[in-house]
Write a protein that holds these residues in place. Structure first.
Motif, PDB file in Angstrom:
ATOM      1  N   GLY A 149      44.499 -10.235 132.662  1.00 28.18           N
ATOM      2  CA  GLY A 149      45.839  -9.796 133.047  1.00 28.18           C
ATOM      3  C   GLY A 149      46.904 -10.342 132.119  1.00 28.18           C
ATOM      4  N   SER A 150      46.737 -11.597 131.689  1.00 25.65           N
ATOM      5  CA  SER A 150      47.680 -12.194 130.742  1.00 25.65           C
ATOM      6  C   SER A 150      47.657 -11.449 129.412  1.00 25.65           C
ATOM      7  N   LEU A 151      46.476 -10.975 129.020  1.00 24.77           N
ATOM      8  CA  LEU A 151      46.378 -10.204 127.773  1.00 24.77           C
ATOM      9  C   LEU A 151      47.136  -8.887 127.888  1.00 24.77           C
ATOM     10  N   ALA A 152      47.010  -8.238 129.055  1.00 21.33           N
ATOM     11  CA  ALA A 152      47.769  -6.994 129.269  1.00 21.33           C
ATOM     12  C   ALA A 152      49.268  -7.269 129.256  1.00 21.33           C
ATOM     13  N   ASP A 153      49.707  -8.359 129.895  1.00 27.49           N
ATOM     14  CA  ASP A 153      51.125  -8.733 129.878  1.00 27.49           C
ATOM     15  C   ASP A 153      51.596  -9.011 128.448  1.00 27.49           C
ATOM     16  N   PHE A 154      50.764  -9.692 127.697  1.00 24.29           N
ATOM     17  CA  PHE A 154      51.098 -10.031 126.308  1.00 24.29           C
ATOM     18  C   PHE A 154      51.293  -8.753 125.493  1.00 24.29           C
ATOM     19  N   ALA A 155      50.369  -7.808 125.620  1.00 25.64           N
ATOM     20  CA  ALA A 155      50.476  -6.561 124.870  1.00 25.64           C
ATOM     21  C   ALA A 155      51.716  -5.774 125.295  1.00 25.64           C
ATOM     22  N   ASP A 156      52.003  -5.766 126.588  1.00 26.11           N
ATOM     23  CA  ASP A 156      53.176  -5.049 127.086  1.00 26.11           C
ATOM     24  C   ASP A 156      54.466  -5.616 126.495  1.00 26.11           C
ATOM     25  N   ARG A 157      54.484  -6.927 126.322  1.00 27.74           N
ATOM     26  CA  ARG A 157      55.676  -7.580 125.770  1.00 27.74           C
ATOM     27  C   ARG A 157      55.997  -7.075 124.355  1.00 27.74           C
ATOM     28  N   TYR A 158      54.969  -6.649 123.627  1.00 27.89           N
ATOM     29  CA  TYR A 158      55.173  -6.252 122.228  1.00 27.89           C
ATOM     30  C   TYR A 158      55.124  -4.738 122.017  1.00 27.89           C
ATOM     31  N   ARG A 159      55.005  -3.960 123.082  1.00 24.91           N
ATOM     32  CA  ARG A 159      54.873  -2.509 122.920  1.00 24.91           C
ATOM     33  C   ARG A 159      56.053  -1.895 122.174  1.00 24.91           C
ATOM     34  N   GLU A 160      57.254  -2.248 122.600  1.00 28.46           N
ATOM     35  CA  GLU A 160      58.436  -1.649 121.966  1.00 28.46           C
ATOM     36  C   GLU A 160      58.583  -2.122 120.525  1.00 28.46           C
ATOM     37  N   THR A 161      58.272  -3.385 120.275  1.00 27.98           N
ATOM     38  CA  THR A 161      58.369  -3.908 118.908  1.00 27.98           C
ATOM     39  C   THR A 161      57.378  -3.199 117.996  1.00 27.98           C
ATOM     40  N   VAL A 162      56.162  -2.986 118.487  1.00 23.07           N
ATOM     41  CA  VAL A 162      55.155  -2.275 117.696  1.00 23.07           C
ATOM     42  C   VAL A 162      55.613  -0.844 117.426  1.00 23.07           C
ATOM     43  N   LYS A 163      56.202  -0.195 118.427  1.00 25.39           N
ATOM     44  CA  LYS A 163      56.722   1.157 118.230  1.00 25.39           C
ATOM     45  C   LYS A 163      57.771   1.197 117.123  1.00 25.39           C
ATOM     46  N   ALA A 164      58.604   0.152 117.085  1.00 26.14           N
ATOM     47  CA  ALA A 164      59.710   0.130 116.132  1.00 26.14           C
ATOM     48  C   ALA A 164      59.270  -0.232 114.719  1.00 26.14           C
ATOM     49  N   THR A 165      58.147  -0.904 114.578  1.00 27.73           N
ATOM     50  CA  THR A 165      57.767  -1.418 113.254  1.00 27.73           C
ATOM     51  C   THR A 165      56.526  -0.765 112.647  1.00 27.73           C
ATOM     52  N   ILE A 166      55.727  -0.101 113.455  1.00 28.07           N
ATOM     53  CA  ILE A 166      54.481   0.473 112.950  1.00 28.07           C
ATOM     54  C   ILE A 166      54.500   1.977 113.168  1.00 28.07           C
ATOM     55  N   ALA A 167      54.146   2.715 112.139  1.00 29.45           N
ATOM     56  CA  ALA A 167      54.181   4.174 112.183  1.00 29.45           C
ATOM     57  C   ALA A 167      53.310   4.701 113.314  1.00 29.45           C
ATOM     58  N   ARG A 168      53.744   5.805 113.889  1.00 32.38           N
ATOM     59  CA  ARG A 168      53.075   6.376 115.060  1.00 32.38           C
ATOM     60  C   ARG A 168      51.579   6.584 114.818  1.00 32.38           C
ATOM     61  N   GLU A 169      51.244   7.092 113.620  1.00 38.08           N
ATOM     62  CA  GLU A 169      49.839   7.405 113.345  1.00 38.08           C
ATOM     63  C   GLU A 169      48.972   6.159 113.189  1.00 38.08           C
ATOM     64  N   ASP A 170      49.633   4.988 113.000  1.00 37.64           N
ATOM     65  CA  ASP A 170      48.871   3.744 112.814  1.00 37.64           C
ATOM     66  C   ASP A 170      48.783   2.893 114.078  1.00 37.64           C
ATOM     67  N   ARG A 171      49.536   3.278 115.119  1.00 35.64           N
ATOM     68  CA  ARG A 171      49.619   2.390 116.301  1.00 35.64           C
ATOM     69  C   ARG A 171      48.287   2.245 117.031  1.00 35.64           C
ATOM     70  N   ARG A 172      47.585   3.342 117.212  1.00 33.80           N
ATOM     71  CA  ARG A 172      46.310   3.265 117.933  1.00 33.80           C
ATOM     72  C   ARG A 172      45.358   2.311 117.223  1.00 33.80           C
ATOM     73  N   ARG A 173      45.288   2.466 115.894  1.00 34.33           N
ATOM     74  CA  ARG A 173      44.401   1.587 115.134  1.00 34.33           C
ATOM     75  C   ARG A 173      44.875   0.138 115.226  1.00 34.33           C
ATOM     76  N   PHE A 174      46.178  -0.065 115.239  1.00 38.00           N
ATOM     77  CA  PHE A 174      46.726  -1.416 115.359  1.00 38.00           C
ATOM     78  C   PHE A 174      46.280  -2.061 116.670  1.00 38.00           C
ATOM     79  N   TRP A 175      46.441  -1.320 117.787  1.00 42.39           N
ATOM     80  CA  TRP A 175      46.093  -1.894 119.082  1.00 42.39           C
ATOM     81  C   TRP A 175      44.585  -2.080 119.239  1.00 42.39           C
ATOM     82  N   GLU A 176      43.792  -1.158 118.689  1.00 40.20           N
ATOM     83  CA  GLU A 176      42.346  -1.343 118.741  1.00 40.20           C
ATOM     84  C   GLU A 176      41.940  -2.618 118.010  1.00 40.20           C
ATOM     85  N   ALA A 177      42.549  -2.841 116.833  1.00 36.50           N
ATOM     86  CA  ALA A 177      42.255  -4.055 116.067  1.00 36.50           C
ATOM     87  C   ALA A 177      42.770  -5.293 116.794  1.00 36.50           C
ATOM     88  N   PHE A 178      43.912  -5.158 117.461  1.00 33.68           N
ATOM     89  CA  PHE A 178      44.486  -6.292 118.193  1.00 33.68           C
ATOM     90  C   PHE A 178      43.552  -6.757 119.308  1.00 33.68           C
TER      91      PHE A 178
END
Length: 471
Positions: A151-180
């Motif tokens: 649950g803490s991992l899900a909270d952690f990822a949620d905290r950075y969702r908007e930042t990832v949207k703002a800094t990583i191109a849409r087509e790269d986000r899925r790969r970013f989160w899979e790697a994360f």
């Protein structure tokens, strides 16, 4: 599917339970965990229910009325006779209120599943009311695989969702989160190091994400204790890691039963050592761990017992940290405690041993172990010797020469906790004879001290009798 699964947000919503006994209390606990606005109505509430729920929910001690049901978003009927339950089920349906009747699936609009609660992560298992005990068994099996910090991992990822949207191109986000989720930052969160994980996440997000860097991968290494051999003594965390590992490097003390619990497609590399036969040098093991992690793999270094008790886990951790590889340690049941339990022997006992000392009987090459024999002999408490079989005669002689009585009880446990476990016991002065007559080859631990007299096991007399009977 027989029923559609849905997770409903009940926070602040009106939920009613008709019933005042054990079944109603069980449902109330679930609804409290969901933060519902909960009411219970019944002519009488049990003492247990009142003790647990008074002041936490609305308790209405009278017969239910239609208005109670109509005001609810969700209704449970528990601890109620079948005819009465059917009556209130009909009222609920006329009012359009979703209904669950305990142990009567034919009357239910929904059933309550077996739930694994990890905060933001919720897993539910349902058999549609057909086999609730099976659902609970499946929950236990699945729960063992899910880290408490999920649950803490899900909270952690949620905290950075908007930042990832703002800094990583849409087509790269899925790969970013899979790697994360497969990478070292997630491993840090699951290990409880959120501070370090936040620092690493900020550095990762703020790094220029060129195509070359997007391909860059760093794996993790988990140094894991496998326990003394019995797979039931493997920790839940160790089991989870075995089932996530891409590669497992294991030593000779890890049983096949434990390796069989690993992911089927995981690569298994044997890097075991035996006395005077170091099949893979320690430096090469460390180099392999580093190389595999740099390929982006999740690596488990699996060691018998506990990796930090005569297991060279500290050396491997130092090497990994020096190389900048994220590394984590999962302890195991060490051989001393596992073997002592297998022999029904306490290592400490208020009547005869106030302390326990662990030492190794193994030295570099064929040399005798360099130990402070005077100090060990003077302790008069429990002494556990790892890897001491081949030097047992020397160990006994040194202790006796420095003041430990030859009559001091000893126990030798070979392959402790396994099916081929063997235990012999006697006196310190006859330690070498016990090992020879008992056919002890190792791996084994020597337990020296008064507690050893309480161990299960065969004495020299028992062994002699057995030999005569066989002859």
């Amino acid at each position: 599917m027989k029923a559609f699964p849905a997770h409903i947000d009940l926070k602040g919503r009106s939920v009613l339970i008709i019933g005042g006994g054990a079944e109603a209390l069980a449902k109330a606990r679930l609804m409290l965990a969901a933060d519902a606005a909960l009411s219970l109505v019944a002519p009488k509430f049990s003492a247990d229910l009142l003790a647990e729920l008074k002041g936490k929910v609305r308790l209405i001690e009278r017969d239910p009325v239609v208005a109670d049901v109509e005001a609810a978003a969700l209704l449970f009927i528990a601890d109620t006779q079948e005819a009465e339950a059917r009556r209130w089920a009909e009222v609920a349906r006329m009012a359009g209120v979703l209904l669950n009747v305990v142990d009567q699936p034919a009357l239910c609009d929904f059933t309550t599943p077996s739930i694994i609660d990890r905060g933001r992560v919720t897993v539910s298992i349902s058999t549609g009311g057909a086999a609730p005990v099976l659902g609970k068994k499946l929950r236990a099996d699945i729960e063992a695989l899910l880290p408490p910090q999920l649950g803490s991992l899900a909270d952690f990822a949620d905290r950075y969702r908007e930042t990832v949207k703002a800094t990583i191109a849409r087509e790269d986000r899925r790969r970013f989160w899979e790697a994360f989720f497969d990478g070292p930052i997630a491993a840090q969160v699951l290990a409880g190091d959120e501070k370090g994980a936040h620092e690493a996440m900020l550095a990762l997000i703020n790094r220029p994400h060129t195509e070359e860097m997007a391909e860059e991968k760093t794996g993790t290494v988990h140094i894991v204790g496998a326990g003394p051999g019995d797979p039931d003594l493997l920790t839940i965390k160790a089991l989870r890691l075995l089932q996530r590992a891409d590669v497992i490097l294991h030593d000779r003390l890890v049983s096949d039963d434990i390796l069989s619990l690993a992911r089927r497609d995981a690569e298994r590399l044997y890097v075991g050592k035996a006395k005077s036969n170091h099949s893979v040098p320690q430096e090469e093991i460390e180099a392999r761990l580093i190389a595999l992690a740099r390929e982006g793999k999740t690596v488990v270094r699996l060691k018998g017992g506990d990796p930090f008790v005569f297991g060279r886990g500290g050396e491997e951790l130092d090497a990994l940290r020096k190389a900048g590889i994220p590394a984590f340690v999962t302890p195991g049941v060490t051989a001393a405690t596992g073997c002592a339990a297998a022999a029904n022997m306490a290592l400490t006992h208020r009547d005869c041993a106030q302390a326990v000392t662990f030492v190794t009987g193994h030295a570099k090459g064929e040399a005798d172990p360099a130990l402070d024999w005077s100090a060990l002999a003077a302790l008069k408490n429990t002494l556990v010797v790892y890897m001491g079989v081949t030097k047992a005669e020397t160990i006994a002689g040194k202790l006796i020469a420095h003041g430990r009585g030859a009559e001091t009880p000893v126990a030798v446990i070979e392959n402790g906790t396994r099916e081929n476990q063997k235990i012999v016991k006697g006196a310190l002065g006859e330690l070498a004879a016990l090992i020879e007559t008992g056919g002890i080859k190792g791996p084994a631990v020597l337990v020296i001290g008064e507690v050893a007299a309480r161990a299960d096991g065969e004495t020299l007399a028992d062994l002699a009798l057995k030999e005569r009977l066989v002859a």
